[in-house]
Design a protein around this motif. Structure first.
Motif, PDB file in Angstrom:
ATOM      1  N   GLY A 164       1.200   3.977  -2.956  1.00  0.00           N
ATOM      2  CA  GLY A 164       0.988   5.392  -2.664  1.00  0.00           C
ATOM      3  C   GLY A 164       2.139   6.262  -3.125  1.00  0.00           C
ATOM      4  O   GLY A 164       1.954   7.432  -3.483  1.00  0.00           O
ATOM      5  N   ALA A 165       3.329   5.682  -3.133  1.00  0.00           N
ATOM      6  CA  ALA A 165       4.509   6.424  -3.584  1.00  0.00           C
ATOM      7  C   ALA A 165       4.626   6.438  -5.107  1.00  0.00           C
ATOM      8  O   ALA A 165       5.399   7.220  -5.652  1.00  0.00           O
ATOM      9  N   HIS A 166       3.857   5.569  -5.788  1.00  0.00           N
ATOM     10  CA  HIS A 166       3.895   5.491  -7.247  1.00  0.00           C
ATOM     11  C   HIS A 166       2.450   5.457  -7.793  1.00  0.00           C
ATOM     12  O   HIS A 166       2.032   4.493  -8.431  1.00  0.00           O
ATOM     13  N   PRO A 167       1.668   6.507  -7.526  1.00  0.00           N
ATOM     14  CA  PRO A 167       0.236   6.490  -7.862  1.00  0.00           C
ATOM     15  C   PRO A 167      -0.061   6.413  -9.353  1.00  0.00           C
ATOM     16  O   PRO A 167      -1.147   5.977  -9.744  1.00  0.00           O
TER      17      PRO A 167
ATOM     18  N   THR B 140      10.743  -6.480   2.343  1.00  0.00           N
ATOM     19  CA  THR B 140       9.903  -6.261   3.525  1.00  0.00           C
ATOM     20  C   THR B 140      10.035  -7.417   4.507  1.00  0.00           C
ATOM     21  O   THR B 140      10.183  -7.210   5.722  1.00  0.00           O
TER      22      THR B 140
ATOM     23  N   TYR C 159       0.840  -1.205   0.000  1.00  0.00           N
ATOM     24  CA  TYR C 159       0.000   0.000   0.000  1.00  0.00           C
ATOM     25  C   TYR C 159       0.873   1.253   0.000  1.00  0.00           C
ATOM     26  O   TYR C 159       0.624   2.213  -0.743  1.00  0.00           O
ATOM     27  N   ALA C 160       1.907   1.227   0.825  1.00  0.00           N
ATOM     28  CA  ALA C 160       2.820   2.373   0.869  1.00  0.00           C
ATOM     29  C   ALA C 160       3.551   2.532  -0.463  1.00  0.00           C
ATOM     30  O   ALA C 160       3.751   3.664  -0.946  1.00  0.00           O
ATOM     31  N   TYR C 161       3.924   1.411  -1.069  1.00  0.00           N
ATOM     32  CA  TYR C 161       4.639   1.466  -2.340  1.00  0.00           C
ATOM     33  C   TYR C 161       3.729   2.018  -3.444  1.00  0.00           C
ATOM     34  O   TYR C 161       4.158   2.849  -4.262  1.00  0.00           O
TER      35      TYR C 161
END
Length: 301
Positions: free
Chosen positions: A60-63, A121, A56-58
Motif C-alpha cells: 500500500g505504501a508502494h502502489p 517484521t 499488505y501495508a508495504y
C-alpha cells in the motif's frame, strides 16, 4: 449485477412460526483453539497473518511497484513431538510469500526487498526464527505480474483454510463470507470457535476441537462433540464435556445471532467486509472471540 431470491424451499425451514431460526443448511462446523499464542490460535496461521498484514501495508505504501493480491504461508518447527503436544514452537522453519510486482521490477530486487520486510517484521513482532536457517520462498515462479481472478482460473473466493485455522483442524461447511448468518457455515463456525476458545481459556484443556452438526430446518445441533487430544485437565470425558455444553447453550441460529449480534454489524464491533479480508476467527475484537462465559467453563475443571 443480478440479485435473485433464495429458494422458498429453504425459507420453509429457516423462518419458523415459533420465531426460531432453523439452520439454513446441513453440515458439520468445527471450532479449534490451542494455547500456542495469546489469541489461542495455532502459531503458524497467526504468524502468517502478521506477515501478510506487513506485506499488505508495504504494498500500500508502494502502489506503483507492488500489488495487494498477497499470500503468505508459514511452516513452524516444534523440535520434537513432545513440544508439538505441549504447543511449544521452536522456530519458524520456512516462509512462503507471493506479492505481485510491476513488470519493471527485477525478481532479484523483489526477493531481496520483500525478504528484508519479512525478517524485520518477525524481529519486531518477536516471531521466533533463525536468521541463518529459516528459508524464504518469494514469488516462486520468478514472475508475479499478472494476478487476481483475471489471471487465474478456478477461483471461488477466499480459501477457507486461511479464514480459519491454517490446516490445524478440519474446516467444515463452506466459505463463510458468501453466507448470511442463518447459514450455519458462518454462525455455526463462530459458535464452535467460541466454545473451543473458552475450553482453552478456562484451562479445561490445552487444545480443543469442537464439532457442531446441523440439519436444514432444525434449530438445535444434532450433537456437540469435543476432542481435547488428551490435554484435558478435568476428570470429565470429552463426551461428557460435549453433553454439558449442549445442555447449557442452545446453539441455535437465533441464539448464536443474538449472542454475537450477527444481525447488527457496526464499526467498532465488527464489519463483515473486514472479516472477509482478515479472517473469520482469531481476532480479539470479534464478539465470538470474547471470554464472556469464562466462569461457567471454569466450573468444568
Amino acid at each position: 449485477m443480478l440479485v435473485s431470491r433464495q429458494s422458498p424451499d429453504i425459507s420453509i425451514g429457516v423462518d419458523q412460526k415459533s420465531g426460531e431460526l432453523g439452520a439454513g443448511d446441513q453440515g458439520m462446523m468445527f471450532g479449534y483453539a490451542c494455547d500456542e499464542t495469546p489469541e489461542l490460535m495455532p502459531a503458524a496461521i497467526t504468524y502468517a497473518r502478521v506477515l501478510r498484514d506487513a506485506l499488505y501495508a508495504y504494498a500500500g505504501a508502494h502502489p506503483a511497484r507492488f500489488g495487494v493480491d498477497i499470500k503468505t504461508q508459514v511452516s513452524v518447527d516444534y523440535g520434537s513431538r513432545e513440544n508439538f503436544d505441549a504447543g511449544k514452537v521452536s522456530h519458524v522453519a520456512k516462509v512462503v510469500a507471493a506479492i505481485p510486482h510491476a513488470q519493471s521490477e527485477s525478481i532479484e530486487k523483489v526477493r531481496e526487498e520483500i525478504e528484508k520486510v519479512l525478517r524485520e517484521t518477525m524481529q519486531e513482532k518477536k516471531i521466533p526464527f533463525d536468521a541463518d536457517k529459516t528459508e524464504f520462498f518469494i514469488d516462486g515462479t520468478g514472475r508475479y505480474v499478472n494476478h487476481s481472478p483475471l489471471a487465474d482460473s478456478g477461483l471461488t473466493g477466499r480459501k477457507v483454510v486461511c479464514d480459519t485455522y491454517g490446516g490445524y483442524a478440519p474446516i467444515g461447511g463452506g466459505s463463510q463470507s458468501s453466507k448470511d448468518y442463518t447459514k450455519v457455515d458462518r454462525s455455526g463456525l463462530y459458535a464452535a470457535r467460541w466454545i473451543a476458545r473458552h475450553l482453552v481459556a478456562a484451562g479445561v484443556a490445552k487444545k480443543a476441537l469442537v464439532e457442531l452438526a446441523y440439519v436444514i430446518g432444525h434449530a438445535k445441533p444434532l450433537h456437540v462433540t469435543v476432542d481435547t487430544f488428551g490435554t484435558a485437565t478435568t476428570s470429565l470425558s470429552d463426551a461428557a464435556l460435549g453433553e454439558k455444553i449442549a445442555a447449557q447453550f442452545p446453539l441455535t441460529p437465533r441464539w448464536i445471532t443474538e449472542r454475537f449480534g450477527l444481525d447488527k454489524p457496526e464499526k467498532g464491533r465488527f464489519l463483515y467486509a473486514d472479516i472477509a479480508g482478515r479472517g473469520q476467527v482469531g481476532y480479539p475484537d470479534y464478539p465470538w472471540e470474547k471470554s464472556d462465559a469464562l466462569a461457567w467453563f471454569e466450573g468444568l475443571r
